[in-house]
Design an enzyme around this catalytic site. Structure first.
Site, PDB file in Angstrom:
ATOM      1  N   LYS A   1       1.164  -1.037  -0.088  1.00 50.30           N
ATOM      2  CA  LYS A   1      -0.526  -0.020   0.020  1.00 50.30           C
ATOM      3  C   LYS A   1       0.888   1.136  -0.110  1.00 50.30           C
ATOM      4  O   LYS A   1       1.029   1.688   1.265  1.00 50.30           O
ATOM      5  CB  LYS A   1      -0.860  -0.063   1.363  1.00 50.30           C
ATOM      6  CG  LYS A   1      -1.921   0.927   1.048  1.00 50.30           C
ATOM      7  CD  LYS A   1      -2.553   1.522   2.407  1.00 50.30           C
ATOM      8  CE  LYS A   1      -1.566   2.978   2.954  1.00 50.30           C
ATOM      9  NZ  LYS A   1      -1.751   3.682   2.713  1.00 50.30           N
TER      10      LYS A   1
ATOM     11  N   GLY B   1       6.690   5.300   8.450  1.00 52.32           N
ATOM     12  CA  GLY B   1       5.498   6.489   8.383  1.00 52.32           C
ATOM     13  C   GLY B   1       5.772   6.549  10.102  1.00 52.32           C
ATOM     14  O   GLY B   1       6.658   6.624  10.982  1.00 52.32           O
ATOM     15  N   SER B   2       4.732   7.042  10.358  1.00 52.36           N
ATOM     16  CA  SER B   2       4.830   7.773  12.400  1.00 52.36           C
ATOM     17  C   SER B   2       5.089   6.883  13.351  1.00 52.36           C
ATOM     18  O   SER B   2       4.455   5.743  12.643  1.00 52.36           O
ATOM     19  CB  SER B   2       3.976   8.307  12.304  1.00 52.36           C
ATOM     20  OG  SER B   2       2.448   7.967  12.702  1.00 52.36           O
TER      21      SER B   2
ATOM     22  N   VAL C   1       1.687   4.879  14.061  1.00 49.05           N
ATOM     23  CA  VAL C   1       1.045   4.191  14.145  1.00 49.05           C
ATOM     24  C   VAL C   1       1.815   2.601  13.704  1.00 49.05           C
ATOM     25  O   VAL C   1       1.343   1.274  13.764  1.00 49.05           O
ATOM     26  CB  VAL C   1       0.479   4.430  12.623  1.00 49.05           C
ATOM     27  CG1 VAL C   1       0.410   3.561  11.331  1.00 49.05           C
ATOM     28  CG2 VAL C   1      -0.375   6.011  11.876  1.00 49.05           C
ATOM     29  N   GLY C   2       3.418   3.041  13.974  1.00 54.58           N
ATOM     30  CA  GLY C   2       4.303   2.234  13.543  1.00 54.58           C
ATOM     31  C   GLY C   2       4.546   1.051  15.443  1.00 54.58           C
ATOM     32  O   GLY C   2       3.926  -0.412  15.285  1.00 54.58           O
TER      33      GLY C   2
ATOM     34  N   GLU D   1      10.533   1.673  10.575  1.00 49.01           N
ATOM     35  CA  GLU D   1      11.312   2.746  10.563  1.00 49.01           C
ATOM     36  C   GLU D   1       9.856   4.038  10.310  1.00 49.01           C
ATOM     37  O   GLU D   1       9.160   4.199   9.943  1.00 49.01           O
ATOM     38  CB  GLU D   1      12.257   3.083   9.169  1.00 49.01           C
ATOM     39  CG  GLU D   1      13.124   2.137   8.541  1.00 49.01           C
ATOM     40  CD  GLU D   1      14.219   1.829   9.983  1.00 49.01           C
ATOM     41  OE1 GLU D   1      14.186   3.298  10.254  1.00 49.01           O
ATOM     42  OE2 GLU D   1      15.022   0.865   9.470  1.00 49.01           O
TER      43      GLU D   1
ATOM     44  N   CYS E   1      12.371  12.030   6.924  1.00 47.49           N
ATOM     45  CA  CYS E   1      12.795  11.833   8.359  1.00 47.49           C
ATOM     46  C   CYS E   1      14.104  11.833   9.110  1.00 47.49           C
ATOM     47  O   CYS E   1      14.129  12.286  10.469  1.00 47.49           O
ATOM     48  CB  CYS E   1      12.414   9.903   8.469  1.00 47.49           C
ATOM     49  SG  CYS E   1      13.524   9.327   7.324  1.00 47.49           S
TER      50      CYS E   1
ATOM     51  N   GLU F   1       8.578  15.421  16.538  1.00 44.65           N
ATOM     52  CA  GLU F   1       9.273  15.724  14.916  1.00 44.65           C
ATOM     53  C   GLU F   1       7.967  16.626  14.796  1.00 44.65           C
ATOM     54  O   GLU F   1       7.342  16.645  15.132  1.00 44.65           O
ATOM     55  CB  GLU F   1       8.778  14.300  14.414  1.00 44.65           C
ATOM     56  CG  GLU F   1       9.127  14.887  13.471  1.00 44.65           C
ATOM     57  CD  GLU F   1       9.297  13.055  12.653  1.00 44.65           C
ATOM     58  OE1 GLU F   1       8.048  12.458  12.714  1.00 44.65           O
ATOM     59  OE2 GLU F   1       9.660  12.577  11.770  1.00 44.65           O
TER      60      GLU F   1
END
Ligand code: NAD
Length: 499
Positions: free
Chosen positions: A177, A230-231, A234-235, A252, A286, A387
């Protein structure tokens, strides 16, 4: 230049198809709000189809000799080279990355394709002597199965290539995705693999949103491996779900990357590096330099020039070669970035340049935000710790090297880091003490190369690395083989011991 909006479909098994329910979402250019394309909006239904296609393709692909799998990637690398400009242009339009940097994004995938292709002729195991006579042991690498790939928008081709290409050469099949903000350049990348001869069903692409398509990939019982960029929130949720299902999960995530500038540094070099690190890709990396930790009088000696040059950075269309800072990816992202700056200033930090939403008619309709430098940022404050993911540099003062390292390490993240100094002892001490997956010496925090491991510590990652040789371990299951050619029963730990 105007372009007709395109229609982007899922690619499952042998070909392209719309969503079963007919749903689409619109992709708008962050530069001027123009309609870039309409994208099929998938659901769990398309994920089920894609996983079934990937499962069906696994048998043949996993038994294709790895060097032959690698040759597909070499052919894809050549196609990517030929299509580099076209893919970079689509990327610049859909997510606002400057064309020069978009070319670099595609180049990273080309480099990764060559590296991964050559891995088809390695995929080494180990051999070791046995403790018994006429017996040996060795390990070999086996493909695992269907890999679920979920990626962010800021590197729409490079980051997926870090995951997809190693997973493929290892003999796995994939459901990917792409990020909903930048699906088109990713689809062109995938097309190079299909055009290079990747068999049907080996790589399936389902477009859509995280809570619809992404969540379905994560929860599907047949995606045995998940790889996510991603963030951090969510990770974390993907790790929780994947953990319960005993999946292998590589994450990551975010960063808050420091550059330490020592008083003995080449300050002009440091300013060049901080500007590129902080404002490249409009800070939406990132690995972006989001903190300048200026030690002693380095602060006073560099700040004036740094601010003058940041202030002069030209905002504009990412397709215009004169542009130095492109737009942010969305209105919501710009509002978020601006909020960080407003709160920092309200808390007493000093805005040196930028910090306001441009009103110029030439930038009308785009999500632009200027290169922003905030001085006097206090340790522990929001701008020092969180961040931002935008063109905002927080300047923090440190009395000496030890305090600088302490400041560098006090954030929850640990992706990239840097020190500018001419003192080899300080440089080596920083290399050992900075809590980060990557440390640069006399270079900015950005600039990963395809053949070195990439990843972070603390809340940035969960111990895996992309790039270089590490992913070939992640995407394979190790099989240990004991080969006894003695013709007798030999009992380890017993027959070779006296008493
Ligand atoms: P995000 O976490 O919101 O989205 C990333 C991807 O996850 C998207 O494809 C999204 O659709 C999907 N997703 C969202 N919710 C999901 C869910 N519940 N289940 C499954 N998938 C879901 O991240 P973002 O804000 O789009 O991207 C920016 C972040 O990515 C920043 O934190 C940045 O530091 C990070 N990033 C990290 C690296 C790295 O290598 N460390 C590289 C690029 C970006």
């Amino acid at each position: 230049m105007t372009h007709a909006p395109f229609t982007l479909l899922h690619h499952i098994g042998a070909g392209d198809l719309p969503s079963d329910n007919g749903a689409v979402f619109e992709l708008r250019s962050p530069t001027d709000g123009a309609l870039v394309g309409r994208v099929a909006r998938g659901t769990g239904f398309e994920v089920d189809l894609a996983v079934a296609a990937a499962r069906a393709a696994f048998g043949a692909w996993s038994t294709t000799p790895a060097p032959a799998r690698g040759e597909v990637l070499f052919r894809a690398a050549l196609l990517l080279q030929a299509r580099k400009e076209a893919i970079a242009e689509v990327m610049a339009r859909e997510m606002g990355k400057r064309l020069e940097e978009a070319r670099g994004d595609v180049q990273e995938a080309i480099d990764t394709a060559f590296y991964a292709g050559s891995e088809g002729r390695r995929l080494f195991g180990h051999t070791a002597p046995s403790e018994l006579s006429d017996k040996m042991g060795f390990t070999l690498r086996r493909p695992i199965g269907v890999v679920g790939v979920i990626t962010a928008w800021n590197f729409p081709v490079a980051v997926p290539s870090w995951k997809i290409l190693p997973a493929l050469v290892c003999g796995n099949t994939i459901v990917w995705k792409p990020a909903e903000e930048a699906p088109a350049s990713g689809a062109l990348f995938a097309q190079t693999l299909w055009d290079a001869g990747l068999p049907e069903g080996v790589l399936n692409v389902v477009h859509g949103f995280g809570d619809e398509v992404g969540a379905a990939i994560v929860a599907h019982p047949d995606t045995r491996v998940l790889t996510f960029t991603g963030s951090t929130p969510v990770g974390r949720s993907i790790a929780e779900i994947g953990g319960r299902m005993l999946k292998r999960v590589s994450l990551e995530m975010g960063g808050k990357n420091p550059v330490i500038v020592m008083p003995d540094a080449d300050l002009s070099l440091a300013i060049d590096g901080v500007l590129w690190g902080a404002f490249g890709t409009a800070g939406q990396r990132c690995t972006a330099t989001s903190r300048l930790i200026a030690v002693g009088d380095a602060h006073g000696r560099m700040l004036g020039d740094l601010v003058r040059r940041a202030e002069a950075m030209r905002l504009g269309d990412p397709l215009d070669a004169a542009t130095e800072v492109g737009p942010l990816v969305s209105e919501a992202q710009r509002a978020r970035v601006h909020g960080f700056v407003e709160r920092a200033v309200a808390a007493g930090a000093s805005l040196k340049c930028g910090g306001s939403i441009p009103t110029s008619a030439a930038l009308g309709g785009g999500w632009f935000y200027p290169a922003t430098v905030v001085d006097g940022v206090q340790r522990g404050s929001e701008l020092a710790m969180s961040e931002v993911f935008g063109p905002v540099l927080a300047v923090i003062r440190a009395a000496d090297f030890d305090e600088a390292v302490e400041i560098a390490n006090e954030v929850p993240y640990g992706l990239s880091s840097s020190i500018y100094t001419r003192d080899v002892n300080a440089a080596m001490r920083a290399v050992h003490r900075l809590q980060a997956g990557i440390t640069y010496v006399n270079a900015p925090t950005i600039g990963a190369e395809a053949h070195f491991p990439f990843g972070g510590v603390k809340d940035t990652g969960n111990g895996h690395r992309e790039g270089g040789w590490a992913p070939y371990e992640f995407f394979t299951e190790l099989k240990t083989v004991y080969f006894d050619y003695s013709g007798t029963l030999q009992r380890a730990q017993i027959d070779n011991r006296e008493g």
